[in-house]
Enzyme design. Structure first.
Site, PDB file in Angstrom:
ATOM      1  CD  GLU A   1       2.233  -1.055  -1.431  1.00 48.47           C
ATOM      2  OE1 GLU A   1       2.410  -0.063  -0.701  1.00 48.47           O
ATOM      3  OE2 GLU A   1       1.236  -1.792  -1.331  1.00 48.47           O
TER       4      GLU A   1
ATOM      5  CG  HIS B   1      -1.253  -0.404   6.680  1.00 45.93           C
ATOM      6  ND1 HIS B   1      -0.555  -1.502   7.135  1.00 45.93           N
ATOM      7  CD2 HIS B   1      -0.781  -0.145   5.434  1.00 45.93           C
ATOM      8  CE1 HIS B   1       0.312  -1.891   6.208  1.00 45.93           C
ATOM      9  NE2 HIS B   1       0.192  -1.085   5.166  1.00 45.93           N
TER      10      HIS B   1
ATOM     11  CG  ASP C   1       5.024  -0.499   2.190  1.00 49.04           C
ATOM     12  OD1 ASP C   1       5.702  -0.623   3.219  1.00 49.04           O
ATOM     13  OD2 ASP C   1       3.793  -0.655   2.166  1.00 49.04           O
TER      14      ASP C   1
END
Length: 268
Positions: free
Chosen positions: A164, A60, A190
């Site tokens: 997740e 990310h 998540d």
């Protein structure tokens, strides 16, 4: 399922450069954080804060290959463990990240034992896996010659898998059982989105709490380390009563929160 070869949990290799692994093996609280900003100087500043590991966020974060290599070099040179969170489990991505000299890989969104096994396969040299060798850089990050690195890498590089999703939780016992998986890391945001339909979790939702407990239990059952993301130091202290390791927030949030708090003192 016991591993038939040495892993990070039972290796007899002693390498003082591998700070995160050494801290985990001594059963001391292991502290990490995420960095998403591509800068050698930034990586150095974060590495000098007392952390055991710095997770370079290539999933990310705003970090490409050049910054990934440079950050690993800067962090490892300061005696801290660089861990790369890759953007996915594809073999070329795993190989490219390992060839920086990273001390471990964090692989997001692992949902099945088959996916976990594939990560292990492409993260280890033969005979345990199918990782290829051709770079001088990995050994540098471990403070070794290339022949020394080739002998030790399979049993000292941390394989960290993120749980997740609802599917990941359902399959977590089988994931944790895979030989060569060293550490389960909970991605709470998540995970909350998958289980609750929103994020962040309040933290007391029964389905969310049950999922966390199931992940921890699977890790303990199969002798693997387990950790999670937390937002600050006080939450880290509490989490370390249950977890082996935590990542305390990330650089972008830390910078934003600090400036927001200081400016609010001036402009309440």
């Amino acid at each position: 399922m016991a591993s038939s070869y040495p892993t990070a949990h039972n290796t007899e290799v002693q390498n003082p450069r591998l700070r995160l692994l050494n801290t985990l093996r001594k059963k001391e609280p292991a502290l990490m954080t995420f960095i998403a900003i591509p800068s050698v100087r930034h990586a150095q500043i974060v590495a000098l804060t007392g952390l055991d590991g710095v997770i370079i966020d290539c999933e990310h974060g705003h970090i490409g290959d050049d910054s990934m290599h440079n950050s690993v070099s800067a962090i490892s040179a300061l005696g801290v463990s660089p861990i790369i969170r890759v953007r996915g489990p594809q073999p070329d991505i795993l190989k490219r990240a390992l060839d920086t000299g990273a001390h471990g890989l964090m692989v997001p969104m692992i949902n099945t034992a088959e996916e976990a096994q594939a990560v292990v396969t492409y993260s280890k040299f033969p005979p345990q896996g199918l990782r290829g060798q051709g770079s001088a850089f990995p050994a540098i990050g471990h403070g070794l010659t290339t022949p020394e690195y080739m002998k030790s890498a399979n049993q000292t590089i941390l394989t960290i898998l993120q749980i997740e999703s609802k599917q990941g939780v359902e399959n977590v016992d089988a994931i944790a059982a895979v030989p060569g998986v060293d550490y389960l890391f909970i991605g709470p945001n998540d995970l909350a989105q998958s289980l609750l339909g929103y994020t962040p979790a309040k933290g007391d939702e029964p389905v969310f709490v049950e999922a966390i407990e199931k992940i921890v239990a699977a890790a303990r059952k199969h002798g693997k380390w387990v950790g999670r993301l937390v937002n600050d130091g006080p939450l880290a202290v509490e989490a370390l009563k249950k977890f082996d390791s935590v990542a305390i927030t990330g650089d972008t949030k830390a910078i934003s929160n600090w400036y927001t708090a200081q400016i609010s003192c001036v402009r309440p």
